[in-house]
Design a protein around this motif. Structure first.
Motif, PDB file in Angstrom:
ATOM      1  N   UNK A  37       0.849  -1.352   0.027  1.00 24.30           N
ATOM      2  CA  UNK A  37       0.004  -0.134   0.045  1.00 24.30           C
ATOM      3  C   UNK A  37       1.098   1.339   0.067  1.00 24.30           C
ATOM      4  N   UNK A  38       1.819   1.217   0.935  1.00 23.87           N
ATOM      5  CA  UNK A  38       2.806   2.409   1.034  1.00 23.87           C
ATOM      6  C   UNK A  38       3.761   2.499  -0.205  1.00 23.87           C
TER       7      UNK A  38
ATOM      8  N   UNK B 287      -8.735   3.745  -5.797  1.00 23.13           N
ATOM      9  CA  UNK B 287      -9.319   3.872  -4.326  1.00 23.13           C
ATOM     10  C   UNK B 287      -8.711   3.387  -3.150  1.00 23.13           C
ATOM     11  N   UNK B 288      -7.367   2.881  -3.242  1.00 25.68           N
ATOM     12  CA  UNK B 288      -6.477   2.522  -2.499  1.00 25.68           C
ATOM     13  C   UNK B 288      -5.484   3.654  -2.161  1.00 25.68           C
ATOM     14  N   UNK B 289      -5.813   4.202  -1.126  1.00 29.92           N
ATOM     15  CA  UNK B 289      -4.798   5.399  -0.774  1.00 29.92           C
ATOM     16  C   UNK B 289      -3.771   5.053   0.243  1.00 29.92           C
ATOM     17  N   UNK B 290      -2.757   5.720   0.076  1.00 24.59           N
ATOM     18  CA  UNK B 290      -1.605   5.508   1.181  1.00 24.59           C
ATOM     19  C   UNK B 290      -1.742   5.646   2.569  1.00 24.59           C
ATOM     20  N   UNK B 291      -3.021   6.516   3.064  1.00 27.02           N
ATOM     21  CA  UNK B 291      -3.586   6.850   4.118  1.00 27.02           C
ATOM     22  C   UNK B 291      -4.123   5.446   4.922  1.00 27.02           C
ATOM     23  N   UNK B 292      -4.232   4.427   4.004  1.00 27.84           N
ATOM     24  CA  UNK B 292      -4.810   3.234   4.830  1.00 27.84           C
ATOM     25  C   UNK B 292      -3.818   2.512   5.506  1.00 27.84           C
ATOM     26  N   UNK B 293      -3.974   1.905   6.450  1.00 28.74           N
ATOM     27  CA  UNK B 293      -2.988   1.049   7.487  1.00 28.74           C
ATOM     28  C   UNK B 293      -3.678  -0.128   7.775  1.00 28.74           C
TER      29      UNK B 293
END
Length: 135
Positions: free
Chosen positions: A21-22, A30-36
């Motif tokens: 993700x990073x 839709x996949x943001x780098x802010x997702x953890x």
């Protein structure tokens, strides 16, 4: 499979998915780098793994990101199965997890209560001082 090995595998999956993700290896917009990725729970038979995902973004944006991860699950599984070399790679399912956001809000509320209590204690101390000066 031993419980320790399942936990270790879950941590390894969490780390690898977070890295993907990073580094923006998942091309879904839709996949943001802010997702953890908070945690990964792997079933005992290694057939399934639940991936708990959270973010400080709005709940709607987080759910949208989870849907993006769901649609990219096949790609993620393929990439990870090549890296981890498991006999049977678990089927990944992604779940929106709001625990980090709820924890942050709880800490904020506790800080507000502490500030309020400190203000009351200061007020009581000032009133006691004024009462002593009046005598």
């Amino acid at each position: 499979m031993s419980e320790f090995r399942l936990v270790r595998l879950g941590e390894q999956l969490r780390e690898e998915i977070s890295t993907m993700i990073l580094k923006q290896q998942i091309k879904d917009p839709r996949v943001s780098t802010f997702l953890s990725v908070n945690r990964v729970e792997v079933s005992r038979d290694l057939a399934y793994a639940k991936v708990y995902v959270s973010s400080f973004m709005s709940d709607a944006q987080t759910r949208k990101g989870v849907k993006g991860l769901e649609s990219a699950a096949g790609f993620i599984q393929t990439v990870l199965s090549k890296k981890l070399r498991l006999r049977q790679f678990p089927h990944l399912s992604f779940v929106a997890d709001s625990s980090i956001k709820e924890g942050f809000e709880m800490v904020h509320k506790l800080n507000e209560i502490a500030e309020h209590d400190a203000a009351i204690a200061k007020s009581v101390a000032e009133n006691a001082e004024n009462a002593e000066d009046a005598e």
